[in-house]
Motif scaffolding. Structure first.
Motif, PDB file in Angstrom:
ATOM      1  N   GLU A   5       0.826  -1.213   0.000  1.00  0.00           N
ATOM      2  CA  GLU A   5       0.000   0.000   0.000  1.00  0.00           C
ATOM      3  C   GLU A   5       0.862   1.265   0.000  1.00  0.00           C
ATOM      4  N   ILE A   6       1.918   1.270   0.794  1.00  0.00           N
ATOM      5  CA  ILE A   6       2.807   2.439   0.825  1.00  0.00           C
ATOM      6  C   ILE A   6       3.376   2.686  -0.567  1.00  0.00           C
ATOM      7  N   TYR A   7       3.856   1.626  -1.200  1.00  0.00           N
ATOM      8  CA  TYR A   7       4.451   1.793  -2.529  1.00  0.00           C
ATOM      9  C   TYR A   7       3.407   2.262  -3.548  1.00  0.00           C
ATOM     10  N   GLU A   8       2.219   1.637  -3.536  1.00  0.00           N
ATOM     11  CA  GLU A   8       1.175   2.002  -4.504  1.00  0.00           C
ATOM     12  C   GLU A   8       0.711   3.446  -4.330  1.00  0.00           C
ATOM     13  N   GLU A   9       0.627   3.914  -3.088  1.00  0.00           N
ATOM     14  CA  GLU A   9       0.035   5.232  -2.839  1.00  0.00           C
ATOM     15  C   GLU A   9       1.049   6.361  -2.695  1.00  0.00           C
ATOM     16  N   THR A  10       2.344   6.014  -2.502  1.00  0.00           N
ATOM     17  CA  THR A  10       3.347   7.067  -2.316  1.00  0.00           C
ATOM     18  C   THR A  10       4.542   6.937  -3.250  1.00  0.00           C
ATOM     19  N   GLY A  11       4.802   5.731  -3.743  1.00  0.00           N
ATOM     20  CA  GLY A  11       6.011   5.488  -4.521  1.00  0.00           C
ATOM     21  C   GLY A  11       7.221   5.182  -3.656  1.00  0.00           C
ATOM     22  N   LEU A  12       7.047   5.185  -2.325  1.00  0.00           N
ATOM     23  CA  LEU A  12       8.159   4.891  -1.411  1.00  0.00           C
ATOM     24  C   LEU A  12       8.365   3.374  -1.333  1.00  0.00           C
TER      25      LEU A  12
END
Length: 169
Positions: free
Chosen positions: A58-65
């Motif tokens: 979720e972090i990657y999908e929503e922030t790119g982090l």
């Protein structure tokens, strides 16, 4: 007799310096449209026993982090509440982002908000209670469990309990 369904979610409270990353949710979202929240979402079927993997996705999908751009990722809270015929269990992680640059998605707009101004935003009640608890008690090595209910005056409240392993005493 009605059937209760279960929904499992994972949320990330991300910090960079004195700022917290918040999402101004799109007015088109089903859950809390137009309100302020953190990044996160539902666990996929293959993630049911692994909320950390869901959170990193979720972090990657929503922030790119990416996971390498996060420090001190820690499961800090588990929230349990009933929403009509659904029991919702939410795993809330905290972490520090190594960079401030994030992507934008259709989920909503991401903003870095100074911690002292976070609670001034329009935030869903249960998440507001969680943030008040976190800002009061700070990062903890323990996991806190919050259950939604009512206080002595009949007002909505979250009741907090520190999760302990009785085998370790």
């Amino acid at each position: 007799m009605s059937t209760l369904r279960a929904r499992m979610m994972a949320t990330a409270i991300l910090f960079n310096g004195n700022d917290m990353l918040m999402m101004k949710r799109s007015p088109k979202r089903t859950l809390s449209p137009g309100m302020w929240a953190s990044v996160g979402g539902h666990l996929e079927p293959e993630e049911i026993n692994d909320p950390k993997t869901a959170m990193l996705r979720e972090i990657y999908e929503e922030t790119g982090l990416s996971p390498e751009e996060l420090e001190n990722l820690h499961l800090q809270y588990i929230l349990i509440r009933q929403n009509q015929q659904e029991i919702r269990q939410q795993f809330i992680y905290t972490a520090t982002a190594k960079r401030r640059e994030v992507i934008q998605t259709e989920e909503g707009e991401l903003h870095w908000i100074p911690k002292e101004k976070v609670l001034d935003r329009e935030i869903p009640f249960i998440f507001h209670s969680l943030l008040e608890h976190y800002f009061t008690y700070g990062p903890s090595p323990s996991i806190w469990v919050g259950t939604a209910g009512f206080d002595a005056e009949g007002q909505p409240a979250v009741h907090w309990t520190e999760l302990v392993d009785p085998q370790k005493r």
